[in-house]
Design a protein around this motif. Sequence first.
Motif, PDB file in Angstrom:
ATOM      1  N   ALA A 176      42.838  19.929  61.508  1.00  0.00           N
ATOM      2  CA  ALA A 176      43.725  19.064  62.281  1.00  0.00           C
ATOM      3  C   ALA A 176      44.524  19.895  63.292  1.00  0.00           C
ATOM      4  CB  ALA A 176      44.684  18.336  61.340  1.00  0.00           C
ATOM      5  N   ALA A 177      44.798  19.312  64.435  1.00  0.00           N
ATOM      6  CA  ALA A 177      45.654  19.975  65.423  1.00  0.00           C
ATOM      7  C   ALA A 177      47.047  20.123  64.823  1.00  0.00           C
ATOM      8  CB  ALA A 177      45.709  19.138  66.693  1.00  0.00           C
ATOM      9  N   ILE A 178      47.678  21.267  65.078  1.00  0.00           N
ATOM     10  CA  ILE A 178      48.979  21.544  64.477  1.00  0.00           C
ATOM     11  C   ILE A 178      49.862  22.257  65.503  1.00  0.00           C
ATOM     12  CG2 ILE A 178      48.189  23.694  63.415  1.00  0.00           C
ATOM     13  CD1 ILE A 178      49.958  22.921  60.967  1.00  0.00           C
ATOM     14  N   SER A 179      51.114  21.864  65.567  1.00  0.00           N
ATOM     15  CA  SER A 179      52.044  22.438  66.540  1.00  0.00           C
ATOM     16  C   SER A 179      52.681  23.720  65.995  1.00  0.00           C
ATOM     17  CB  SER A 179      53.151  21.424  66.867  1.00  0.00           C
ATOM     18  OG  SER A 179      54.015  21.275  65.748  1.00  0.00           O
ATOM     19  N   GLN A 180      53.330  24.454  66.868  1.00  0.00           N
ATOM     20  CA  GLN A 180      54.042  25.667  66.440  1.00  0.00           C
ATOM     21  C   GLN A 180      55.161  25.310  65.472  1.00  0.00           C
ATOM     22  OE1 GLN A 180      53.058  28.986  67.143  1.00  0.00           O
ATOM     23  NE2 GLN A 180      51.289  27.734  67.696  1.00  0.00           N
ATOM     24  N   GLU A 181      55.837  24.209  65.696  1.00  0.00           N
ATOM     25  CA  GLU A 181      56.901  23.773  64.774  1.00  0.00           C
ATOM     26  C   GLU A 181      56.310  23.478  63.393  1.00  0.00           C
ATOM     27  OE1 GLU A 181      60.411  22.747  62.931  1.00  0.00           O
ATOM     28  OE2 GLU A 181      60.134  23.831  64.806  1.00  0.00           O
ATOM     29  N   GLU A 182      55.154  22.829  63.363  1.00  0.00           N
ATOM     30  CA  GLU A 182      54.513  22.537  62.076  1.00  0.00           C
ATOM     31  C   GLU A 182      54.058  23.817  61.382  1.00  0.00           C
ATOM     32  OE1 GLU A 182      52.679  18.108  62.837  1.00  0.00           O
ATOM     33  OE2 GLU A 182      51.805  19.809  63.932  1.00  0.00           O
ATOM     34  N   LEU A 183      53.574  24.797  62.150  1.00  0.00           N
ATOM     35  CA  LEU A 183      53.213  26.093  61.561  1.00  0.00           C
ATOM     36  C   LEU A 183      54.450  26.782  61.003  1.00  0.00           C
ATOM     37  CD1 LEU A 183      50.642  27.385  64.186  1.00  0.00           C
ATOM     38  CD2 LEU A 183      50.162  26.783  61.805  1.00  0.00           C
ATOM     39  N   TYR A 184      55.535  26.733  61.731  1.00  0.00           N
ATOM     40  CA  TYR A 184      56.805  27.297  61.282  1.00  0.00           C
ATOM     41  C   TYR A 184      57.223  26.670  59.941  1.00  0.00           C
ATOM     42  CZ  TYR A 184      61.862  28.078  61.234  1.00  0.00           C
ATOM     43  OH  TYR A 184      63.131  28.402  60.861  1.00  0.00           O
ATOM     44  N   GLN A 185      57.171  25.352  59.870  1.00  0.00           N
ATOM     45  CA  GLN A 185      57.532  24.641  58.636  1.00  0.00           C
ATOM     46  C   GLN A 185      56.571  24.977  57.500  1.00  0.00           C
ATOM     47  OE1 GLN A 185      60.294  22.843  58.227  1.00  0.00           O
ATOM     48  NE2 GLN A 185      60.893  23.128  60.357  1.00  0.00           N
ATOM     49  N   HIS A 186      55.295  25.047  57.809  1.00  0.00           N
ATOM     50  CA  HIS A 186      54.268  25.349  56.807  1.00  0.00           C
ATOM     51  C   HIS A 186      54.512  26.718  56.164  1.00  0.00           C
ATOM     52  CE1 HIS A 186      50.242  25.552  54.989  1.00  0.00           C
ATOM     53  NE2 HIS A 186      50.087  26.731  55.569  1.00  0.00           N
ATOM     54  N   TYR A 187      54.597  27.757  56.989  1.00  0.00           N
ATOM     55  CA  TYR A 187      54.777  29.105  56.453  1.00  0.00           C
ATOM     56  C   TYR A 187      56.121  29.265  55.763  1.00  0.00           C
ATOM     57  CZ  TYR A 187      50.415  30.853  58.293  1.00  0.00           C
ATOM     58  OH  TYR A 187      49.077  31.068  58.519  1.00  0.00           O
ATOM     59  N   GLY A 188      57.147  28.638  56.287  1.00  0.00           N
ATOM     60  CA  GLY A 188      58.453  28.699  55.641  1.00  0.00           C
ATOM     61  C   GLY A 188      58.418  28.081  54.249  1.00  0.00           C
ATOM     62  N   ALA A 189      57.753  26.932  54.119  1.00  0.00           N
ATOM     63  CA  ALA A 189      57.655  26.257  52.822  1.00  0.00           C
ATOM     64  C   ALA A 189      56.868  27.095  51.822  1.00  0.00           C
ATOM     65  CB  ALA A 189      57.012  24.877  52.998  1.00  0.00           C
ATOM     66  N   VAL A 190      55.770  27.692  52.274  1.00  0.00           N
ATOM     67  CA  VAL A 190      54.968  28.530  51.376  1.00  0.00           C
ATOM     68  C   VAL A 190      55.785  29.736  50.916  1.00  0.00           C
ATOM     69  CG1 VAL A 190      52.918  30.004  51.182  1.00  0.00           C
ATOM     70  CG2 VAL A 190      52.756  27.789  52.351  1.00  0.00           C
ATOM     71  N   ALA A 191      56.429  30.414  51.858  1.00  0.00           N
ATOM     72  CA  ALA A 191      57.207  31.612  51.522  1.00  0.00           C
ATOM     73  C   ALA A 191      58.353  31.300  50.576  1.00  0.00           C
ATOM     74  CB  ALA A 191      57.723  32.268  52.793  1.00  0.00           C
ATOM     75  N   GLU A 192      58.969  30.144  50.720  1.00  0.00           N
ATOM     76  CA  GLU A 192      60.057  29.766  49.813  1.00  0.00           C
ATOM     77  C   GLU A 192      59.549  29.424  48.418  1.00  0.00           C
ATOM     78  OE1 GLU A 192      62.628  26.798  51.473  1.00  0.00           O
ATOM     79  OE2 GLU A 192      63.040  28.028  53.241  1.00  0.00           O
ATOM     80  N   ALA A 193      58.283  29.056  48.304  1.00  0.00           N
ATOM     81  CA  ALA A 193      57.714  28.624  47.024  1.00  0.00           C
ATOM     82  C   ALA A 193      57.299  29.788  46.123  1.00  0.00           C
ATOM     83  CB  ALA A 193      56.514  27.718  47.264  1.00  0.00           C
ATOM     84  N   VAL A 194      57.119  30.978  46.702  1.00  0.00           N
ATOM     85  CA  VAL A 194      56.669  32.135  45.922  1.00  0.00           C
ATOM     86  C   VAL A 194      57.620  33.313  46.106  1.00  0.00           C
ATOM     87  CG1 VAL A 194      54.222  31.452  45.995  1.00  0.00           C
ATOM     88  CG2 VAL A 194      55.145  32.964  47.773  1.00  0.00           C
ATOM     89  N   LYS A 195      57.479  34.291  45.209  1.00  0.00           N
ATOM     90  CA  LYS A 195      58.315  35.493  45.279  1.00  0.00           C
ATOM     91  C   LYS A 195      57.511  36.740  45.654  1.00  0.00           C
ATOM     92  CE  LYS A 195      61.603  33.783  41.846  1.00  0.00           C
ATOM     93  NZ  LYS A 195      61.034  32.499  41.535  1.00  0.00           N
ATOM     94  N   ILE A 196      56.266  36.557  46.019  1.00  0.00           N
ATOM     95  CA  ILE A 196      55.412  37.673  46.400  1.00  0.00           C
ATOM     96  C   ILE A 196      55.216  37.655  47.916  1.00  0.00           C
ATOM     97  CG2 ILE A 196      54.235  37.892  44.167  1.00  0.00           C
ATOM     98  CD1 ILE A 196      51.941  36.201  45.273  1.00  0.00           C
ATOM     99  N   PRO A 197      54.792  38.771  48.502  1.00  0.00           N
ATOM    100  CA  PRO A 197      54.591  38.807  49.950  1.00  0.00           C
ATOM    101  C   PRO A 197      53.559  37.786  50.426  1.00  0.00           C
ATOM    102  CG  PRO A 197      54.614  41.033  49.070  1.00  0.00           C
ATOM    103  CD  PRO A 197      54.588  40.102  47.891  1.00  0.00           C
ATOM    104  N   VAL A 198      53.827  37.229  51.607  1.00  0.00           N
ATOM    105  CA  VAL A 198      52.934  36.283  52.257  1.00  0.00           C
ATOM    106  C   VAL A 198      52.442  36.926  53.550  1.00  0.00           C
ATOM    107  CG1 VAL A 198      52.708  34.003  53.323  1.00  0.00           C
ATOM    108  CG2 VAL A 198      54.206  34.306  51.329  1.00  0.00           C
ATOM    109  N   VAL A 199      51.147  37.125  53.653  1.00  0.00           N
ATOM    110  CA  VAL A 199      50.536  37.638  54.870  1.00  0.00           C
ATOM    111  C   VAL A 199      50.066  36.420  55.661  1.00  0.00           C
ATOM    112  CG1 VAL A 199      48.653  39.012  55.822  1.00  0.00           C
ATOM    113  CG2 VAL A 199      49.785  39.747  53.706  1.00  0.00           C
ATOM    114  N   MET A 200      50.534  36.303  56.892  1.00  0.00           N
ATOM    115  CA  MET A 200      50.126  35.180  57.730  1.00  0.00           C
ATOM    116  C   MET A 200      48.817  35.543  58.426  1.00  0.00           C
ATOM    117  SD  MET A 200      53.798  33.986  59.174  1.00  0.00           S
ATOM    118  CE  MET A 200      54.683  35.527  58.980  1.00  0.00           C
ATOM    119  N   TYR A 201      47.796  34.752  58.182  1.00  0.00           N
ATOM    120  CA  TYR A 201      46.445  35.035  58.659  1.00  0.00           C
ATOM    121  C   TYR A 201      46.144  34.143  59.859  1.00  0.00           C
ATOM    122  CZ  TYR A 201      41.318  35.642  58.132  1.00  0.00           C
ATOM    123  OH  TYR A 201      39.988  35.916  58.323  1.00  0.00           O
TER     124      TYR A 201
END
Length: 157
Positions: free
Chosen positions: A110-135
Amino acid sequence: MSEIKGIITAMQTAMHEDGSINEEELRRQIDRQIEAGVDAVFCLGTNGEFYIMSMEEKIRVIEIFVDQAKGRVPVYAGTGCISTEETITLSKKAEEMGVDAISVITPYFAAISQEELYQHYGAVAEAVKIPVVMYNIPARTGASLAPSTLRHIRIPR
């Protein structure tokens, strides 16, 4: 895990002709990489064909990697899925199983905006305590993480 560094081998997922996971060969390949001196092993990346696997198969591959690595090197796991919810579910499961870092591909299809990517990665990072590599691999996902978006992501620890 103190820092992300060195040679991190993005491994293929060994499979039988019928498409099932070839656990014996996968374990052999993990050992081979570790014995060759890599700094970490990485499962379920693009080369690992995560996109054709069920959630159960992904979890099994992660189990095999964590078990076979036996703490000799860190284990990275690709946990990116189409939805944020599914990505968080797999990311938390990977963390529970002992993965040292997760790699999260941008949501695909699906097409996704920069704001949606920002929200996506922020939500994932807040959900875990280990490093998140953005691919970021726009040729495969159709989405591209802009440097300006990355600059704004602040992850509380």
